[in-house]
Design an enzyme around this catalytic site. Structure first.
Site, PDB file in Angstrom:
ATOM      1  N   ASP A 107       3.902 -15.142   2.145  1.00 38.15           N
ATOM      2  CA  ASP A 107       3.064 -15.662   3.226  1.00 38.15           C
ATOM      3  C   ASP A 107       2.378 -14.557   4.026  1.00 38.15           C
ATOM      4  O   ASP A 107       3.037 -13.832   4.773  1.00 38.15           O
ATOM      5  CB  ASP A 107       3.921 -16.538   4.154  1.00 38.15           C
ATOM      6  CG  ASP A 107       3.082 -17.300   5.168  1.00 38.15           C
ATOM      7  OD1 ASP A 107       1.840 -17.234   5.094  1.00 38.15           O
ATOM      8  OD2 ASP A 107       3.676 -17.960   6.039  1.00 38.15           O
ATOM      9  N   ASP A 288      -5.396 -16.354   3.710  1.00 38.45           N
ATOM     10  CA  ASP A 288      -4.025 -16.838   3.883  1.00 38.45           C
ATOM     11  C   ASP A 288      -3.411 -17.323   2.582  1.00 38.45           C
ATOM     12  O   ASP A 288      -3.874 -18.294   1.985  1.00 38.45           O
ATOM     13  CB  ASP A 288      -4.039 -17.981   4.915  1.00 38.45           C
ATOM     14  CG  ASP A 288      -2.650 -18.523   5.200  1.00 38.45           C
ATOM     15  OD1 ASP A 288      -1.679 -17.750   5.114  1.00 38.45           O
ATOM     16  OD2 ASP A 288      -2.538 -19.719   5.521  1.00 38.45           O
TER      17      ASP A 288
END
Ligand SMILES: *[C@@H]1O[C@H](CO)[C@@H](O)[C@H](O)[C@H]1NC(C)=O
Ligand SMILES: *[C@@H]1O[C@H](CO)[C@@H](O)[C@H](O)[C@H]1NC(C)=O
Length: 416
Positions: A107, A288
């Protein structure tokens, strides 16, 4: 090790080179597998939009100098992610724990590393519990627990003897994985500990850099498009980039000064459809890995929708075009850092072989571009999620405060 003279020569060479350090040594890379959860129907869009909302709220709170408890405003039904990139990481010492590594989500939009969502955390001689509790809300899930320091083994040669990690006592939205490897900017860890609310938790990348294992505080990520349910086809390189994974040169884009995107891997970018249809004028947004789709502000998405003729598919939540419309679908051009990155028509659709995995119909054509859920002008107007990153190599460069993109052998591949 290199002889000192050779190392000095190399360092001198690096310091004058215009291009970043390119590292091909296997020890600095970690292989990632892409996994599609086909055991239940998932709402990709709802998951991504909830995450977007939480990221924006978190960034806005940081801009206001507070650390907002996102639980106060994000109250969505949590869904597991349908598609994930997973790294197998060893926690503890001795390394026998590597026989049962932790499967962690990669992440870039958060920065705490934690375990315990799936298999139970096992204390070893390297584990030390700190006096802090830890808690992070992602919009698409959350966890809380105790902060430990422990040895983390990312790969052979990539060992962090004392990494601060969270050990979950409660987690939601992370079925099927053990936790997260948070590789976002370290500032995002502010406010996650208590009572040490003002302390930052150095990320694995920060620690590899400060202990001298890597010479650049930088990560290179290679994702590849795939049409199978589980496959080992990603790679994370610490301290440099892997030249075998990209083509041509890397274009670097400075981290945007526009908040709240500036608190993440945020960049300025514009988006055009075909030769001349403006979709989104230059504005700030983020890159992201925790978002599956490419999300763009509502006004921009409406322009994309009318350009493509897409209609919402209420079963899967994505937008759908007919095969005739697909045949006419133009490329999307993402312009950033003075360069245009072309996302082909094939790259704009969900892999049809995985349609049923998201509850769709085999031959339908679903688009991976969707609505962020808010209009542009709010300082976080797009998210280049991993459907973008599967087509472009990405570099997250903390030392120089910039993000890099390069084309790959898969940029224009017909895989979907
Ligand atoms: C897949 O998703 C379901 C429902 O959210 C969950 O129960 C299951 O554990 C997940 N499996 C994997 C392997 O991620
Ligand atoms: C990004 O866009 C903003 C708003 O137009 C501008 O102020 C800024 O200089 C741009 N570049 C960077 C690196 O932030």
């Amino acid at each position: 090790m290199f002889p000192t003279t050779l190392l000095t020569a190399l360092l001198l060479a690096f310091s004058v080179a215009a291009n970043p350090v390119v590292i091909d040594r296997p020890p600095v890379t970690l292989h990632l597998s892409r996994r599609v959860n086909v055991t239940s129907i998932h709402n990709l869009l709802r998951h991504d939009q909830a995450r977007a909302k939480a990221l924006k709220a978190k960034g806005a709170a940081k801009a206001a100098g507070t650390t907002l408890d996102t639980r106060a405003i994000i109250n969505e039904q949590v869904d597991n992610q349908a598609v994930t990139y997973i790294a197998s990481v060893g926690v503890g010492s001795p390394a026998t724990n590597f026989l049962k590594p932790d499967d962690l989500l990669i992440d870039t939009g958060s920065s705490n590393t934690w375990v315990g969502a799936g298999k139970a955390y096992v204390r070893t001689s390297a584990s030390t519990q700190t006096s802090n509790r830890v808690s992070v809300t992602y919009g698409s899930g959350s966890f809380s627990g105790n902060e430990f320091t422990d040895q983390v083994t990312l790969a052979s040669g990539l060992v962090i003897p004392r990494q601060s990690i969270g050990v979950a006592t409660r987690s939601q939205g992370f079925d099927g994985v053990d936790g997260i490897l948070g590789i976002g900017p370290v500032d995002l860890t502010e406010g996650t500990l208590s009572p040490a609310t003002n302390s930052l938790v150095p990320t694995v990348t920060d620690n590899l850099f400060s202990q001298g294992t890597i010479t650049n505080n930088e990560i290179g990520i290679s994702f590849e498009p795939t049409t199978t349910v589980e496959v080992l086809n990603g790679e994370l390189t610490w301290g440099g980039t892997d030249s075998s994974k990209f083509t041509g040169s890397i274009t670097f884009i400075p981290i945007t000064s526009t908040s709240p995107a500036s608190f993440f891997w945020g960049i300025n970018q514009s988006i055009r459809y075909g030769t001349s249809t403006n979709i989104l004028s230059t504005t700030a947004g983020i890159v992201d890995t925790g978002t599956t789709l490419i999300l763009i502000a509502t006004d921009a998405f409406n322009r994309y929708r009318s350009a493509t003729g897409a209609v919402v598919d209420n079963t899967v939540g994505l937008f759908r075009i007919t095969t005739a419309q697909f045949a006419r679908l133009q490329s999307l051009f993402f312009t950033a850092g003075g360069r245009s990155f072309e996302l082909t028509a094939n790259a704009q659709i969900w892999p049809r072989s995985l349609n049923t995995a998201i509850g769709g119909t085999t031959n339908n054509v679903y688009l991976i571009v969707n609505d962020l859920g808010t209009n542009s002008g709010e300082g976080l107007d797009f998210i280049n999620g991993y459907t973008f990153l599967e087509r472009f190599y990405s570099v997250f460069d903390t030392s120089n405060n910039r993000v890099g993109f390069a084309t790959t052998p898969f940029t224009t591949a017909t895989t979907n």
